[in-house]
Enzyme design. Structure first.
Site, PDB file in Angstrom:
ATOM      1  CE  LYS A  89      -3.948   1.796   2.701  1.00 48.83           C
ATOM      2  NZ  LYS A  89      -4.827   1.493   3.871  1.00 48.83           N
ATOM      3  CB  SER A 120      -8.128   3.042   2.664  1.00 45.00           C
ATOM      4  OG  SER A 120      -7.305   2.464   3.651  1.00 45.00           O
ATOM      5  CB  SER A 179      -8.369   0.098   5.416  1.00 43.86           C
ATOM      6  OG  SER A 179      -9.115   1.294   5.469  1.00 43.86           O
TER       7      SER A 179
END
Lengths: 449, 62
Positions: A78, A154, A178
């Site tokens: 990420k 996310s 997330s």
């Protein structure tokens, strides 16, 4: 063929000489270059560095040196994990002028020590604030199983890259869901470990008292093995006689018929009758929401004062509202958190694992991002965390597994254990996988053996 | 939940002024909408009775 290959099989093939690390890496880079435009999961490729590291692994093989467990295995992060020499953007342009990271994030460093090779940074909601991976700066990540639908967020780029078979595993973070939300919508395995069990150093913060780092994989074995590598501990023995209960109440409302049926099949297989409830679940969700808004808003307030217009508007407005919350509201949320944590810990004196839905339905459409809550259409972005947010508050470990044979797009199930009991989660997940109730969602591209 | 004695618009403006925070006009509507959501969550927390001995959660030491 490296697409859809597991970390375990890639490592085995390189170790056995079946294929080189360099050819593996080149195949991975080719796949991403050819196919990522359809889903937009990748924000940066470390192609040259990755190839150099792959050649270094091949040199070790040629010298017959002992190889670390993940030698030559590619992975992605990420876009908030530090990679040495690279500017960490956290999905924003706000940090674009900050210096490149002086060192890898702690998890990245541990994975490098284990031989794994970082290949890409992956798309996310700006500063991890959202469930959509709809980013004003870097674009929307689409669901690999239906590109008209959300990947979730996310950590959406991380989930989508695994679901599309680009990478065998990826790193993400989970503050309110997330990891679990995108894992559920993309049909891959995800783990939010116990709060504090894995080091967060070098992972850009969002809500310091809730943030957890974790990972996505295509197989349960990878989820387990890579967790222990990242935790820097030997694999723990897995308990076999588990007391399991299904969460009802809040967690039984708003389920799609397919998900309700899938959970019923799981319960029937486990011999569960009835459900158990956690007290004050809506307030637990509220507390998680408030703590996140307040901590995230306070973190960004100095930059918001100076350059609010540089933020993604959706993120900016949430952060500003959070920064202006009264201190008394934040402190009361943290006091409630203490109370709720004690209730949840007490519940785990009676059971080893609780099961609950991850998200109430299939991935919402991008052009109609609504889900049904209370019988009415509601904003998906605001409600995809309905079942994950309350479980974020105590800090428990949660494994999100992809349910099998639902006849729908991916649906996920949360397995929840007492703090530090990740081994119980792996044990129950294995039972469900062996029973044909859990497993990576099929993809329309031919999968590698 | 008891309605606030003044509008969300006034509330947001007052909070921003107290913090010497100049809200860009483009974000005022969004901040008000998000404040409204947070107010509802804050009310749930505020209305839940806790003993005085219940301390705020700190680091997780289960």
């Amino acid at each position: 063929m490296t697409r859809f290959a597991s970390a375990q099989s890639i490592a085995h093939d390189i170790r056995s000489g079946k294929r080189s690390a360099a050819s593996t890496m080149q195949a991975v880079l080719n796949t991403i270059t050819q196919h990522d435009s359809a889903i937009h999961s990748v924000t940066h490729l470390f192609a040259q560095q990755a190839m150099q590291q792959a050649h270094a692994v091949d040199a070790m093989v040629a010298r017959k040196e002992p190889l670390p467990p993940l030698a030559g295995v590619p992975f992605g992060v990420k876009d908030l994990f530090d990679i040495q020499g690279h500017v960490t953007t956290a999905g924003s342009i706000v940090l674009r002028n900050t210096p490149p990271a002086a060192q890898d994030a702690a998890l990245v460093a541990r994975l490098r020590t284990a031989g794994a090779i970082p290949v890409a940074t992956l798309n996310m909601d700006e500063f991890a604030y959202g469930f959509a991976t709809d980013n004003a700066h870097y674009g929307i990540t689409r669901n690999p199983h239906d590109t008209q639908r959300m990947a979730g967020g996310s950590s959406g780029g991380s989930a989508a890259a695994v679901a599309a078979g680009f990478l065998p595993f990826t790193l993400g973070t989970d503050t309110n869901g997330s990891i679990r939300v995108p894992a559920s919508l993309c049909g891959v395995w995800g783990l939010k470990p116990t709060l504090g069990r894995l080091p967060r150093a070098g992972a850009y913060p969002f809500s310091a008292s809730l943030d957890v780092v974790g990972h996505f994989t295509g197989t349960l074995e990878d989820l387990r093995n890579i967790f222990y590598i990242m935790a820097d501990t030997p694999a723990e023995p897995e308990p076999q006689d588990l007391r399991v209960a299904c969460l009802g109440g809040w967690f039984a409302q708003n389920l799609s018929p397919a998900l309700a049926a899938a959970i019923s099949r799981v319960c029937a297989h486990l011999g569960l009758t009835g459900t158990t409830e956690l007290p004050q679940t809506p307030t637990a969700r509220a507390a998680s929401f408030v703590i996140t808004a307040s901590e995230g808003g306070t973190l960004h307030l100095p930059r918001l004062r100076a350059a609010a217009e540089d933020y993604d508007p959706a993120t900016r407005d949430r952060l500003l509202a959070g920064a202006m919350l009264p201190a008394s509201t934040y402190v009361q949320a943290q006091r409630f958190r203490r109370w709720f944590r004690e209730q949840v810990h007490a519940a785990f004196e009676q059971v080893d694992v609780l099961i609950a839905p991850s998200v109430m339905c299939e991935a919402p459409l991008l052009d109609n991002p609504t889900i049904m809550v209370g019988g009415k259409p509601a904003s998906a972005r605001a409600n995809l965390g309905l079942y994950t947010q309350p479980l974020s508050l105590p800090g428990l470990p949660v494994l999100c597994l992809p349910l099998s044979n639902t006849g729908t797009l991916p649906l996920g199930l949360q397995l929840v254990a007492a703090p530090g009991r990740e081994a119980a989660l792996f044990s129950l997940a294995r039972k469900l996988e062996q029973a044909g109730l859990a497993g990576r969602y099929p993809h329309n591209t031919q999968q590698a053996a | 939940m008891t309605s606030p004695p003044f509008s969300d618009e006034v509330l947001v403006a007052a909070r921003a002024q107290a913090m010497e925070l100049a809200l860009p006009p483009a974000c005022v509507a969004g901040v008000i909408a998000n404040t409204r959501v947070l107010q509802n969550y804050a009310a749930l927390i505020r209305d839940f009775p806790l003993p005085d001995t219940c301390e705020p959660a700190g680091d997780y030491t289960p």
